[in-house]
Motif scaffolding. Structure first.
Motif, mmCIF file in Angstrom:
data_model
loop_
_atom_site.group_PDB
_atom_site.id
_atom_site.type_symbol
_atom_site.label_atom_id
_atom_site.label_comp_id
_atom_site.label_asym_id
_atom_site.label_seq_id
_atom_site.Cartn_x
_atom_site.Cartn_y
_atom_site.Cartn_z
ATOM 1 N N MET A 201 0.827 -1.208 0.000
ATOM 2 C CA MET A 201 0.000 0.000 0.000
ATOM 3 C C MET A 201 0.863 1.262 0.000
ATOM 4 O O MET A 201 0.454 2.279 -0.555
ATOM 5 C CB MET A 201 -0.899 -0.053 1.250
ATOM 6 N N HIS A 202 2.064 1.208 0.601
ATOM 7 C CA HIS A 202 2.835 2.460 0.689
ATOM 8 C C HIS A 202 3.292 2.954 -0.693
ATOM 9 O O HIS A 202 3.502 4.146 -0.870
ATOM 10 C CB HIS A 202 3.989 2.347 1.687
ATOM 11 N N LEU A 203 3.381 2.027 -1.672
ATOM 12 C CA LEU A 203 3.704 2.482 -3.030
ATOM 13 C C LEU A 203 2.513 3.209 -3.646
ATOM 14 O O LEU A 203 2.654 4.238 -4.297
ATOM 15 C CB LEU A 203 4.082 1.293 -3.917
ATOM 16 N N GLU A 205 0.162 4.715 -1.942
ATOM 17 C CA GLU A 205 0.015 5.988 -1.227
ATOM 18 C C GLU A 205 0.987 7.023 -1.779
ATOM 19 O O GLU A 205 0.637 8.184 -1.921
ATOM 20 C CB GLU A 205 0.263 5.781 0.269
ATOM 21 N N GLY A 206 2.210 6.558 -2.087
ATOM 22 C CA GLY A 206 3.194 7.467 -2.666
ATOM 23 C C GLY A 206 2.687 8.085 -3.948
ATOM 24 O O GLY A 206 2.858 9.286 -4.188
ATOM 25 N N SER A 207 2.036 7.270 -4.753
ATOM 26 C CA SER A 207 1.507 7.770 -6.023
ATOM 27 C C SER A 207 0.332 8.729 -5.805
ATOM 28 O O SER A 207 0.290 9.809 -6.378
ATOM 29 C CB SER A 207 1.084 6.583 -6.880
ATOM 30 N N TYR A 208 -0.590 8.335 -4.945
ATOM 31 C CA TYR A 208 -1.741 9.217 -4.675
ATOM 32 C C TYR A 208 -1.275 10.540 -4.087
ATOM 33 O O TYR A 208 -1.796 11.600 -4.428
ATOM 34 C CB TYR A 208 -2.721 8.552 -3.694
ATOM 35 N N ALA A 209 -0.271 10.466 -3.212
ATOM 36 C CA ALA A 209 0.215 11.688 -2.566
ATOM 37 C C ALA A 209 0.817 12.663 -3.573
ATOM 38 O O ALA A 209 0.912 13.853 -3.301
ATOM 39 C CB ALA A 209 1.253 11.340 -1.488
ATOM 40 N N MET A 210 1.228 12.140 -4.734
ATOM 41 C CA MET A 210 1.760 13.028 -5.771
ATOM 42 C C MET A 210 0.641 13.629 -6.617
ATOM 43 O O MET A 210 0.909 14.310 -7.601
ATOM 44 C CB MET A 210 2.716 12.266 -6.688
ATOM 45 N N ALA A 212 -1.761 11.724 -8.156
ATOM 46 C CA ALA A 212 -2.169 10.818 -9.228
ATOM 47 C C ALA A 212 -3.603 10.342 -9.014
ATOM 48 O O ALA A 212 -4.076 10.250 -7.886
ATOM 49 C CB ALA A 212 -1.234 9.617 -9.283
ATOM 50 N N THR A 217 -2.337 5.673 -10.960
ATOM 51 C CA THR A 217 -1.663 4.839 -9.974
ATOM 52 C C THR A 217 -1.625 3.385 -10.432
ATOM 53 O O THR A 217 -0.590 2.722 -10.356
ATOM 54 C CB THR A 217 -2.379 4.948 -8.619
ATOM 55 N N ASN B 57 -3.303 16.109 3.265
ATOM 56 C CA ASN B 57 -3.404 15.777 1.848
ATOM 57 C C ASN B 57 -4.526 14.759 1.607
ATOM 58 O O ASN B 57 -4.500 14.027 0.628
ATOM 59 C CB ASN B 57 -2.063 15.290 1.272
ATOM 60 N N MET B 59 -5.253 11.979 2.711
ATOM 61 C CA MET B 59 -4.845 10.585 2.511
ATOM 62 C C MET B 59 -5.898 9.633 3.057
ATOM 63 O O MET B 59 -6.005 8.496 2.600
ATOM 64 C CB MET B 59 -3.506 10.370 3.235
ATOM 65 N N LEU B 62 -8.543 7.540 0.990
ATOM 66 C CA LEU B 62 -8.260 6.300 0.267
ATOM 67 C C LEU B 62 -8.931 5.093 0.911
ATOM 68 O O LEU B 62 -9.076 4.057 0.283
ATOM 69 C CB LEU B 62 -6.742 6.036 0.226
ATOM 70 N N ARG B 92 -3.776 17.369 -3.217
ATOM 71 C CA ARG B 92 -2.471 16.695 -3.285
ATOM 72 C C ARG B 92 -1.560 17.315 -4.345
ATOM 73 O O ARG B 92 -0.348 17.149 -4.291
ATOM 74 C CB ARG B 92 -2.676 15.206 -3.579
ATOM 75 N N PHE B 99 7.136 9.932 3.011
ATOM 76 C CA PHE B 99 6.644 8.915 3.941
ATOM 77 C C PHE B 99 7.732 8.404 4.873
ATOM 78 O O PHE B 99 8.919 8.675 4.716
ATOM 79 C CB PHE B 99 6.051 7.750 3.149
ATOM 80 N N ASN B 103 9.687 5.159 -0.382
ATOM 81 C CA ASN B 103 8.841 4.346 -1.271
ATOM 82 C C ASN B 103 9.005 4.769 -2.724
ATOM 83 O O ASN B 103 8.054 5.199 -3.364
ATOM 84 C CB ASN B 103 7.371 4.417 -0.838
ATOM 85 N N PHE B 105 9.186 4.482 -6.713
ATOM 86 C CA PHE B 105 8.435 3.620 -7.628
ATOM 87 C C PHE B 105 9.408 2.752 -8.417
ATOM 88 O O PHE B 105 10.580 3.100 -8.549
ATOM 89 C CB PHE B 105 7.610 4.482 -8.596
ATOM 90 N N TYR B 115 7.632 11.963 -11.795
ATOM 91 C CA TYR B 115 6.298 11.360 -11.676
ATOM 92 C C TYR B 115 5.179 12.385 -11.446
ATOM 93 O O TYR B 115 4.180 12.401 -12.155
ATOM 94 C CB TYR B 115 6.296 10.333 -10.540
ATOM 95 N N VAL B 119 2.033 13.177 -13.973
ATOM 96 C CA VAL B 119 0.608 13.014 -13.673
ATOM 97 C C VAL B 119 -0.143 14.339 -13.817
ATOM 98 O O VAL B 119 -1.359 14.341 -13.927
ATOM 99 C CB VAL B 119 0.310 12.385 -12.284
ATOM 100 N N ARG B 168 11.201 14.011 -5.273
ATOM 101 C CA ARG B 168 9.933 13.755 -5.949
ATOM 102 C C ARG B 168 8.855 14.703 -5.410
ATOM 103 O O ARG B 168 8.056 15.249 -6.164
ATOM 104 C CB ARG B 168 9.541 12.294 -5.690
#
Lengths: 320, 259
Positions: A201-203, A205-210, A212, A217, B57, B59, B62, B92, B99, B103, B105, B115, B119, B168
């Motif tokens: 999930m942390h990958l 989350e990393g994408s959503y936090a950017m 995306a 994602t 943000n 989070m 989700l 966001r 984090f 993490n 990619f 990235y 996006v 990033r």
């Protein structure tokens, strides 16, 4: 007073009597023997599957030897006709290989996109309840007997296709391949979905936090992260398609035909083996031996795909 | 209190409550986040500091069953980012995050940093190259990776991976950067380099950091909020919190008497 009692208790615990020591030792020996027996049984179980594989390879090779004394390997690979049962027999494997590759190709153009899309949907988009409902139904698709799929291709899909292409013969590789593709979808989607869900999930989350979206994602992070598992799913599907027998035997025809056109009728390697195995050829005849050569070819083809799959898995394995 | 007087308000939590299902994890939180300053959130495990950070943000959107109450207003447009009418993706786009565990990619170093730009639909090579370089320089990683931008990010060390994640997050020119215990998975040397980096970033970016490490909070931050059981016990200048806190509980925590 209190202290003395305590000391005595400790004394007994620390110095077991002689008889106690002996019984413990024998107990330990018993355990060692039990462990050995279990280990041996487990080893034999593992050995049996390996031994079976080697036995199959040995028989395929051993029984193919007389065949290759009758014809050369070069001829086997280059001759354009496969008629081992005729009086004027020809032994070119290419028509059967072509039939196998064409039906497999058609099946994969259905199964890989569909299977991957379904996996992405189930893993990344579907609400929990939808996933839990759809998955068993999808896996049921893989449990339908393949002969049923074969008849489905012959009596439903082929007539439908004939409405679009009136020239399509009753037996054709297109229809067989399409239905085979549908059959393989659950193999591809199930393994791919497991691979995608294993992406931590942390990958995500990393994408959503950017910033995306879900789709970004899924496509840009989850799929590349799960690629080794997805490749394994594709290889599983390919191996399944190459070896699939009943659908092609029923719907694609039994005539070896060197063609790369999916709209024609042709036999695959597996369909030929069924045809010969069901006939009444005497053991030791060249026609009988030809199925071992065909079987060996089929096995080598799946072996190549499995090696590619193994390599892909290693090459793209991700350490999260 | 001199620092707070000079600072302008970048964001402000106003009577914020947050629920995981029925569990009320944040209770009436109200603190300011000052522009171009570092605000640290400290407190014992389970006090809600990460939960609070992740409200900024959105989070929590989700996962199903999470609910916000109250406001976090973001300036200059004074918009409540927790409002259901506000698209979490828009939030966001303005507030980025680093984090606890690095993490990166499964992409190249370059593509990791690019990235957030991609996006957003930025695909022009020259723009990406420039922004990636600036971000990597700001994250103090450029010199180490400039010759291997197209290597896989997993080949970097843990500390480098975390600085890559910072690059990033920097690449999109965020208005606020959220750091969720960014050094807890790193060794002391990598931690020192991240702290040094934050010190360099503090004049240019608004940073909100969650940390378990009180020395870290004392070293890097301008303001500190001490949280306990879902509430902010005390919020003040970092110097004041660590030298002369108003509340006994704060003092007990920072002197290591509990937590």
């Amino acid at each position: 007073m209190n202290r003395t009692t305590k000391d005595t208790t400790l004394g007994i615990m620390e110095c077991p009597t002689v008889s106690e020591t002996n019984s413990r030792l024998s107990h330990k020996q018993g355990r060692i023997i039990k462990e050995r027996v279990i280990e041996t049984l487990l080893f034999l179980a593992a050995l049996s599957s390996v031994a079976t594989t080697f036995a199959i390879v040995f028989i395929l090779v051993y029984e193919s030897i007389p065949f290759f004394q009758h014809t050369t390997v070069l001829n086997f690979l280059t001759d354009t006709e496969w008629t081992p049962l005729f009086d004027e027999a020809r032994y070119g494997i290419m028509p059967l290989v072509a039939g196998t590759l064409v039906t497999t190709g058609v099946a994969l153009t259905v199964a890989i996109p569909m299977g991957t899309i379904i996996a992405i949907y189930l893993s990344e988009f579907a609400p929990h309840r939808v996933r839990e409902t759809v998955k068993p139904f999808l896996e049921l698709l893989g449990a339908v007997p393949t002969v049923v799929f074969g008849y489905f291709a012959l009596v439903v899909v082929t007539p439908l296709l004939q409405k679009i292409y009136p020239d399509l013969p009753g037996f054709n590789m297109l229809s067989a391949g399409l239905v085979m593709g549908i059959m393989i979808i659950p193999y591809v989607s199930s393994v791919s979905e497991d691979a995608m869900r294993a992406v931590p999930m942390h990958l995500r989350e990393g994408s959503y936090a950017m910033g995306a979206t879900r789709f970004q994602t899924a496509v840009r992070v989850v799929v590349p992260s799960a690629f080794s598992g997805i490749a394994a799913a594709f290889i599983l599907g390919i191996s399944r398609a190459v070896g699939e027998t009943m659908i092609v035997a029923v719907a694609a025809g039994m005539q070896p035909n060197l063609t790369w056109k999916a709209t024609e009728s042709a036999a695959t390697i597996s369909a030929f083996i069924v045809q010969v195995a069901l006939g009444d050829l005497p053991h030791g005849s060249i026609g009988y031996q030809s199925i071992f050569a065909a079987g060996l070819t089929l096995m080598l083809m799946t072996l190549v795909f499995n090696i590619i799959g193994f390599w892909l898995k290693k090459r793209f394995r991700e350490e999260y | 209190m001199s620092a707070s007087v000079q600072a302008t308000l970048k964001a402000e939590a106003k009577d914020l409550n947050f629920y995981y299902g029925d569990f009320k994890a944040l209770k009436g939180i109200s603190i300011p986040v000052h522009d171009k300053k570092i605000t640290a959130l400290i407190g014992p495990s389970g006090c809600g500091k990460s939960t609070f950070l992740r409200c900024f943000n959105r989070m929590h959107d989700l996962y199903p069953g999470n609910r916000y109450e109250g406001e976090i207003t973001l300036n200059p447009d004074n918009v409540n980012i927790l409002s259901p009418k506000v698209d979490p993706i828009e939030v966001r786009m303005r507030i980025s995050m680093v984090f606890q565990k690095p993490n990166p990619f499964p992409k190249s170093i370059f593509e990791n940093v690019a990235y957030g730009l991609r996006v957003r639909g930025i695909n022009k090579r020259s723009v990406l190259e420039e922004k990636v370089e600036v971000a990597l320089q700001n994250a103090a990683l450029w010199n180490e990776v400039k010759d291997r931008l197209h290597d896989l990010a997993f080949n970097l060390s843990g500390g480098q991976q975390q600085r890559l994640c910072i690059a990033r997050a920097l690449a999109i020119d965020p208005e606020i950067m959220l750091f969720d215990e960014p050094t807890s998975a790193l060794d002391p040397i990598a931690t020192a380099s991240i702290e040094e980096l934050m010190d360099e970033l503090k004049d240019r970016f608004t940073i909100l950091i969650v940390t378990h490490n009180m020395q870290q909070a004392a070293r890097v931050s301008d303001f500190t909020a001490f949280m306990y059981l879902g509430e902010v016990v005390e919020y003040n200048d970092t110097k004041k919190i660590f030298t002369n806190p108003d509340k006994q509980q704060t003092e007990d925590y920072i002197t290591g008497r509990f937590g």
